[in-house]
Scaffold this active site. Structure first.
Site, PDB file in Angstrom:
ATOM      1  N   ASN A   9       0.874  -1.176   0.000  1.00 47.54           N
ATOM      2  CA  ASN A   9       0.000   0.000   0.000  1.00 47.54           C
ATOM      3  C   ASN A   9       0.910   1.226   0.000  1.00 47.54           C
ATOM      4  O   ASN A   9       1.486   1.565   1.021  1.00 47.54           O
ATOM      5  CB  ASN A   9      -0.893  -0.014   1.255  1.00 47.54           C
ATOM      6  CG  ASN A   9      -1.668   1.289   1.403  1.00 47.54           C
ATOM      7  OD1 ASN A   9      -1.777   2.071   0.462  1.00 47.54           O
ATOM      8  ND2 ASN A   9      -2.211   1.515   2.600  1.00 47.54           N
ATOM      9  N   TRP A  10       1.013   1.845  -1.168  1.00 46.91           N
ATOM     10  CA  TRP A  10       1.926   2.990  -1.279  1.00 46.91           C
ATOM     11  C   TRP A  10       1.383   4.229  -0.572  1.00 46.91           C
ATOM     12  O   TRP A  10       2.109   5.202  -0.411  1.00 46.91           O
ATOM     13  CB  TRP A  10       2.163   3.328  -2.749  1.00 46.91           C
ATOM     14  CG  TRP A  10       3.000   2.352  -3.509  1.00 46.91           C
ATOM     15  CD1 TRP A  10       3.467   1.132  -3.083  1.00 46.91           C
ATOM     16  CD2 TRP A  10       3.466   2.511  -4.855  1.00 46.91           C
ATOM     17  NE1 TRP A  10       4.200   0.534  -4.077  1.00 46.91           N
ATOM     18  CE2 TRP A  10       4.219   1.362  -5.183  1.00 46.91           C
ATOM     19  CE3 TRP A  10       3.329   3.499  -5.812  1.00 46.91           C
ATOM     20  CZ2 TRP A  10       4.821   1.175  -6.420  1.00 46.91           C
ATOM     21  CZ3 TRP A  10       3.927   3.338  -7.052  1.00 46.91           C
ATOM     22  CH2 TRP A  10       4.669   2.187  -7.358  1.00 46.91           C
ATOM     23  N   LYS A  11       0.098   4.206  -0.234  1.00 44.37           N
ATOM     24  CA  LYS A  11      -0.564   5.392   0.343  1.00 44.37           C
ATOM     25  C   LYS A  11      -0.339   6.596  -0.582  1.00 44.37           C
ATOM     26  O   LYS A  11      -0.206   6.420  -1.799  1.00 44.37           O
ATOM     27  CB  LYS A  11      -0.063   5.666   1.760  1.00 44.37           C
ATOM     28  CG  LYS A  11      -0.039   4.419   2.633  1.00 44.37           C
ATOM     29  CD  LYS A  11       0.055   4.767   4.080  1.00 44.37           C
ATOM     30  CE  LYS A  11       0.385   3.529   4.878  1.00 44.37           C
ATOM     31  NZ  LYS A  11      -0.016   3.617   6.259  1.00 44.37           N
ATOM     32  N   HIS A  95      -9.505   1.081   4.629  1.00 40.31           N
ATOM     33  CA  HIS A  95      -8.249   1.321   5.353  1.00 40.31           C
ATOM     34  C   HIS A  95      -8.520   2.257   6.528  1.00 40.31           C
ATOM     35  O   HIS A  95      -9.337   3.170   6.426  1.00 40.31           O
ATOM     36  CB  HIS A  95      -7.198   1.918   4.412  1.00 40.31           C
ATOM     37  CG  HIS A  95      -5.830   1.892   5.003  1.00 40.31           C
ATOM     38  ND1 HIS A  95      -5.408   2.831   5.928  1.00 40.31           N
ATOM     39  CD2 HIS A  95      -4.801   1.031   4.836  1.00 40.31           C
ATOM     40  CE1 HIS A  95      -4.170   2.535   6.290  1.00 40.31           C
ATOM     41  NE2 HIS A  95      -3.776   1.449   5.654  1.00 40.31           N
ATOM     42  N   GLU A  97      -7.021   4.694   7.633  1.00 40.25           N
ATOM     43  CA  GLU A  97      -6.840   6.125   7.335  1.00 40.25           C
ATOM     44  C   GLU A  97      -8.074   6.689   6.639  1.00 40.25           C
ATOM     45  O   GLU A  97      -8.429   7.849   6.846  1.00 40.25           O
ATOM     46  CB  GLU A  97      -5.560   6.314   6.492  1.00 40.25           C
ATOM     47  CG  GLU A  97      -4.313   6.062   7.334  1.00 40.25           C
ATOM     48  CD  GLU A  97      -3.130   5.482   6.568  1.00 40.25           C
ATOM     49  OE1 GLU A  97      -3.096   5.581   5.328  1.00 40.25           O
ATOM     50  OE2 GLU A  97      -2.234   4.914   7.237  1.00 40.25           O
ATOM     51  N   GLU A 167      -5.708  -5.282  10.261  1.00 41.00           N
ATOM     52  CA  GLU A 167      -4.684  -4.273  10.513  1.00 41.00           C
ATOM     53  C   GLU A 167      -4.988  -3.571  11.841  1.00 41.00           C
ATOM     54  O   GLU A 167      -5.795  -2.620  11.864  1.00 41.00           O
ATOM     55  CB  GLU A 167      -4.674  -3.225   9.395  1.00 41.00           C
ATOM     56  CG  GLU A 167      -4.351  -3.777   8.031  1.00 41.00           C
ATOM     57  CD  GLU A 167      -3.785  -2.699   7.121  1.00 41.00           C
ATOM     58  OE1 GLU A 167      -2.641  -2.848   6.691  1.00 41.00           O
ATOM     59  OE2 GLU A 167      -4.477  -1.696   6.875  1.00 41.00           O
ATOM     60  N   GLY A 173       2.066   1.998  10.714  1.00 47.70           N
ATOM     61  CA  GLY A 173       2.981   3.131  10.623  1.00 47.70           C
ATOM     62  C   GLY A 173       3.677   3.484  11.923  1.00 47.70           C
ATOM     63  O   GLY A 173       4.324   4.527  12.021  1.00 47.70           O
ATOM     64  N   SER A 213       3.150  -2.396  10.241  1.00 46.55           N
ATOM     65  CA  SER A 213       4.597  -2.401  10.493  1.00 46.55           C
ATOM     66  C   SER A 213       5.273  -3.730  10.158  1.00 46.55           C
ATOM     67  O   SER A 213       6.224  -4.134  10.832  1.00 46.55           O
ATOM     68  CB  SER A 213       4.892  -1.989  11.942  1.00 46.55           C
ATOM     69  OG  SER A 213       4.442  -0.660  12.169  1.00 46.55           O
ATOM     70  N   GLY A 234       2.723  -1.200   4.204  1.00 44.95           N
ATOM     71  CA  GLY A 234       2.748   0.219   3.868  1.00 44.95           C
ATOM     72  C   GLY A 234       4.168   0.687   3.644  1.00 44.95           C
ATOM     73  O   GLY A 234       4.736   0.533   2.554  1.00 44.95           O
ATOM     74  N   GLY A 235       4.789   1.242   4.679  1.00 39.95           N
ATOM     75  CA  GLY A 235       6.115   1.854   4.561  1.00 39.95           C
ATOM     76  C   GLY A 235       7.134   0.985   3.842  1.00 39.95           C
ATOM     77  O   GLY A 235       7.860   1.464   2.956  1.00 39.95           O
TER      78      GLY A 235
HETATM   79  C1  PEP Z   1      -0.893   0.042   5.865  1.00 37.59           C
HETATM   80  O1  PEP Z   1      -0.934   1.228   5.599  1.00 37.59           O
HETATM   81  O2  PEP Z   1      -1.776  -0.711   5.468  1.00 37.59           O
HETATM   82  C2  PEP Z   1       0.237  -0.452   6.658  1.00 37.59           C
HETATM   83  C3  PEP Z   1       0.213  -1.681   7.087  1.00 37.59           C
HETATM   84  O3  PEP Z   1       1.256   0.439   6.884  1.00 37.59           O
HETATM   85  P1  PEP Z   1       2.672   0.112   7.580  1.00 37.59           P
HETATM   86  O4  PEP Z   1       3.175  -1.160   6.974  1.00 37.59           O
HETATM   87  O5  PEP Z   1       3.528   1.290   7.233  1.00 37.59           O
HETATM   88  O6  PEP Z   1       2.414  -0.028   9.035  1.00 37.59           O
END
Ligand code: PEP
Length: 250
Positions: A9-11, A95, A97, A167, A173, A213, A234-235
């Site tokens: 997930n590049w966000k 998500h 967010e 999640e 994050g 994470s 994500g990251g």
């Molecule tokens: C996400 O945004 O779905 C996510 C899991 O982010 P991260 O891996 O950065 O925690």
């Protein structure tokens, strides 16, 4: 054995040139595997390039959101039909967010899940409890409610096209992933809920990803849990090397 699904997930990240570089690095370094399937969920503006660069690769891709109408006067939105026309396989729905910053309700997410399926996309339905909810030991009730209100209305055929992504919000994050034991416990609970709703075969075939994470250092421990069918990342999906290292640990 089921392959793992490793989805990025590049966000809201990456310029045009950065996105092209990452896609090119992924396309040239990812190898088709029967152990995992790679996917990236990119900002909609990058979909044209994504379609071109990933055309001859084994990597699937998707959007991060879709609206509930096919087309029309909904300035700024993207439809599931448009995502599909760019060759998307997936779309993220729900998500944390989107829930937090854009006020997306269970009912709205239910409509998005339906729309995605109607237009031939697989929704990656994200859900999970907040920190206060876990501290109060309400995580199972919260997760059950999120599934009941937005996904469990589907019949088993439609449900089998949904990918679930557990999640925990406190892990997204933050660098603080759920422990493999915490994640496994919740994933087993989710699979049990699916079993009660749809029966054993659907439950065993269901994809339940873990997100929060996940990185190369913890991926192997998380992905080796029996009820964790992959990761939503994500990251660590913004660096080809990290994303591919996570896939390699699957
Ligand atoms: C996400 O945004 O779905 C996510 C899991 O982010 P991260 O891996 O950065 O925690």
């Amino acid at each position: 054995m089921k392959h793992k699904l490793i989805a990025g997930n590049w966000k809201m990240n990456l310029s045009k040139s950065e996105a092209e570089q990452l896609l090119t690095d992924l396309a040239s370094n990812a190898h088709a595997s029967n152990k995992y399937q790679l996917a990236v969920c990119v900002p909609a503006v990058h979909l044209g390039k994504t379609e071109t660069i990933l055309a001859n690769s084994s990597i699937k891709y998707g959007g991060q959101n879709c609206y509930t109408a096919e087309k029309g006067a909904f300035t700024g939105e993207n439809s599931a039909a448009t995502l599909k026309s760019y060759g998307c396989s997936y779309v993220l729905v729900g998500h944390s967010e989107r829930r937090e910053y854009f006020g997306e309700s269970h009912t709205f997410l239910k409509a998005k899940v339906d729309t995605a399926i109607d237009f031939g996309l697989q929704p990656i339905f994200c859900f999970g409890e907040k920190l206060q909810e876990r501290e109060a030991n309400h995580q199972e009730a919260i997760v059950k409610q999120q599934l009941e209100e937005s996904v469990f209305h589907l019949d088993s055929e439609a449900f089998s096209r949904v990918v679930l992504a557990y999640e925990p919000v406190w892990a997204i994050g933050t660098g603080l992933a759920a422990s493999p034991e915490q994640a496994q416990e919740m994933h087993a609970y989710i699979r049990q809920l699916i079993k009660e709703q749809y029966g054993t075969t659907v439950a065993n075939n269901a994809y339940i990803l873990y997100g929060g994470s996940m990185k190369p250092a913890n991926a192997a421990d998380l992905l080796s849990q029996p009820d964790i069918d992959g990761g939503l990342i994500g990251g660590a999906s913004l660096k080809a090397q990290d994303f591919l290292a996570i896939a390699a640990s699957a």
